[in-house]
Motif scaffolding. Sequence first.
Motif, PDB file in Angstrom:
ATOM      1  N   UNK A 108       0.805  -1.219   0.000  1.00 11.12           N
ATOM      2  CA  UNK A 108       0.000   0.000   0.000  1.00 11.12           C
ATOM      3  C   UNK A 108       0.836   1.266   0.000  1.00 11.12           C
ATOM      4  N   UNK A 109       2.003   1.233   0.662  1.00 11.64           N
ATOM      5  CA  UNK A 109       2.823   2.430   0.833  1.00 11.64           C
ATOM      6  C   UNK A 109       4.277   2.112   0.550  1.00 11.64           C
ATOM      7  N   UNK A 110       5.068   3.121   0.142  1.00 13.70           N
ATOM      8  CA  UNK A 110       6.496   2.904  -0.127  1.00 13.70           C
ATOM      9  C   UNK A 110       7.251   2.472   1.119  1.00 13.70           C
ATOM     10  N   UNK A 111       8.315   1.731   0.905  1.00  9.94           N
ATOM     11  CA  UNK A 111       9.109   1.217   2.017  1.00  9.94           C
ATOM     12  C   UNK A 111       9.683   2.352   2.865  1.00  9.94           C
ATOM     13  N   UNK A 309      -3.717   6.304   3.629  1.00  8.69           N
ATOM     14  CA  UNK A 309      -3.294   7.296   4.623  1.00  8.69           C
ATOM     15  C   UNK A 309      -4.503   7.960   5.292  1.00  8.69           C
ATOM     16  N   UNK A 310      -5.532   8.229   4.507  1.00  2.95           N
ATOM     17  CA  UNK A 310      -6.732   8.831   5.090  1.00  2.95           C
ATOM     18  C   UNK A 310      -7.392   7.896   6.099  1.00  2.95           C
ATOM     19  N   UNK A 311      -7.491   6.604   5.750  1.00  7.99           N
ATOM     20  CA  UNK A 311      -8.123   5.653   6.675  1.00  7.99           C
ATOM     21  C   UNK A 311      -7.278   5.479   7.928  1.00  7.99           C
ATOM     22  N   UNK A 312      -5.956   5.461   7.774  1.00 10.33           N
ATOM     23  CA  UNK A 312      -5.090   5.355   8.949  1.00 10.33           C
ATOM     24  C   UNK A 312      -5.304   6.536   9.889  1.00 10.33           C
ATOM     25  N   UNK A 313      -5.395   7.745   9.326  1.00  7.61           N
ATOM     26  CA  UNK A 313      -5.592   8.933  10.155  1.00  7.61           C
ATOM     27  C   UNK A 313      -6.955   8.915  10.840  1.00  7.61           C
ATOM     28  N   UNK A 341      -1.073   4.230  14.101  1.00  3.08           N
ATOM     29  CA  UNK A 341      -1.773   4.550  12.854  1.00  3.08           C
ATOM     30  C   UNK A 341      -1.447   5.959  12.382  1.00  3.08           C
ATOM     31  N   UNK A 342      -1.403   6.910  13.291  1.00  2.00           N
ATOM     32  CA  UNK A 342      -1.074   8.282  12.906  1.00  2.00           C
ATOM     33  C   UNK A 342       0.367   8.401  12.425  1.00  2.00           C
ATOM     34  N   UNK A 347       4.587  10.061   8.812  1.00  2.00           N
ATOM     35  CA  UNK A 347       5.813   9.679   8.116  1.00  2.00           C
ATOM     36  C   UNK A 347       5.802  10.178   6.681  1.00  2.00           C
ATOM     37  N   UNK A 348       4.635  10.126   6.033  1.00  2.00           N
ATOM     38  CA  UNK A 348       4.533  10.658   4.672  1.00  2.00           C
ATOM     39  C   UNK A 348       4.833  12.153   4.659  1.00  2.00           C
ATOM     40  N   UNK A 349       4.320  12.878   5.667  1.00  2.00           N
ATOM     41  CA  UNK A 349       4.582  14.305   5.747  1.00  2.00           C
ATOM     42  C   UNK A 349       6.033  14.617   6.023  1.00  2.00           C
TER      43      UNK A 349
END
Length: 512
Positions: A108-111, A309-313, A341-342, A347-349
């Motif tokens: 789902x997300x980059x390493x 990312x939206x669902x995790x937040x 989860x947050x 981490x993306x930010x």
Amino acid sequence: MAFALRGVPGLRGLHDLRGPAAVALAYTLVQLVLVVPGTGLGWDETVYVSQVSPDVPAAFFSAPRARGITYLVAPAVLLSSDPAVLRSYLAVLSGAALFLSLAVWRPLLPARVLTVAGALFAGLWVTVLYGPQAMPNLWVAYGVLIAVGCFLRAAASTSAAGSRGALAGLAAAVCGVALMRPPDAVWLVFALGASALVVRRWRRPALLVVLAAGALLGAAEWLVEAELRYGGVVPRLRRASEIQGHLGWYPGALLDQLHALDGRTLCRPCGPEWRWPATGLWWFLVPLAVAAGLVVAVRRAAPAAREALLLAAVTGGVLAVPYLFLIGYAAPRFLLPAYVLLALPAAAGVSALAARGPVLLGAVACVALGHVAVQYSVLDAAVERSRATRAAFARVAEQLRAEGVRPPCVVSGHEAVRVAYRLGCSSRQVGGHDHSLTGGALRAAARERPVVVLVAEGHPVPAYAGDWRRLPLQPLPGLSAFRAHLAPMPSFSSTVRQHDIRKTTSNRPSSG
């Protein structure tokens, strides 16, 4: 920064998990080096561990508790009564669980985002402190991270095999959360179930069925125990609410949680004093980092990564609600499921910010170093308190053992659970939420076995122990003046009874 939804990584894709694996390994090593040596069992841990210890009678198990963590620690407890064995076992297991829960998100997300998220979560003092502890909250965090990841993979899967695997993972994760803490599973199922109804592409009956089935299966033991011991689920919930100070609307709990970041493992209540405000600065950065991550996701990410990312937040926010607003006290461990989860959108930010040039990269690195320094200062103080507590309880146990308090024996009063555990005694209370016998029954027990009542300074001696011998004890943390009232030792005329006592004493657990 671009996100893409990739297939499930096979053997060829394992190199993508080197970052999360390195974080998980470092997390385990930090626990083994900084936390495991010399720390003893806390009060809650003692209750959970005593349920399966072969050397100690089980302590009273109150209505709010669930037995998931007891099942998890059983292999180590049955192997050895040494707390170091249990701590090491949980340190290794928690590191492996961190890696597994991050690996679920790799399609789902980059390493690099997962690596940063793992570092953000594992770098918190509360995450490190509770990694090797017999407490359920960290394992709930891993469970919710796996559950949300499997939910997204099941919703996005286009193959029957992939869908079945993701649904099985979702069921297992929700089951594990319910086994550890049923109320957390309710909030998790609510967040994911509502999301499945709101997002059209996720409106799959299988998702809702699996969520419900996993929660019911995991909570089955808790529900059966509610019927057998409390007369139903509602009476047990009512009793649990009473023990926790009556659940309701407590907006001040948010401030208590902020204050507790200075190293207090439990604030009941925290009070207005905030001893070290610097320990809470990162709390104000989390919403900014999460918002930055969501903005990046909306602008640049592939739809699947954006939804992840939206669902995790959203799920992280939902899981935080009861502990920020509905309970009248604070413990940093309560928010671990929300933090994990947050950490993903945060981490993306952070990754996006660090990629915007050397100046911002340097600023992020400086903030990260300062954050780690503060976290490990708090951790060091918390670990030292745990070591001091273990030593203090060991001294008290030796005092009482020297007075002839040996199994079979009964300890009641202040800190009875931890003192009894170190002596191999039963802990029984005449009052409070773990009321299990009367004063008369305790006096009757004293005719057959050693009985001790522990009293803190300033508290009256119970009437049933008024004529018992008084023994000043070594101080315990938070109890500068402490004493024991020992019942007259029973006379054992039977050589069989004497043999039983010697046998039980030889098998007593090490002080932990």
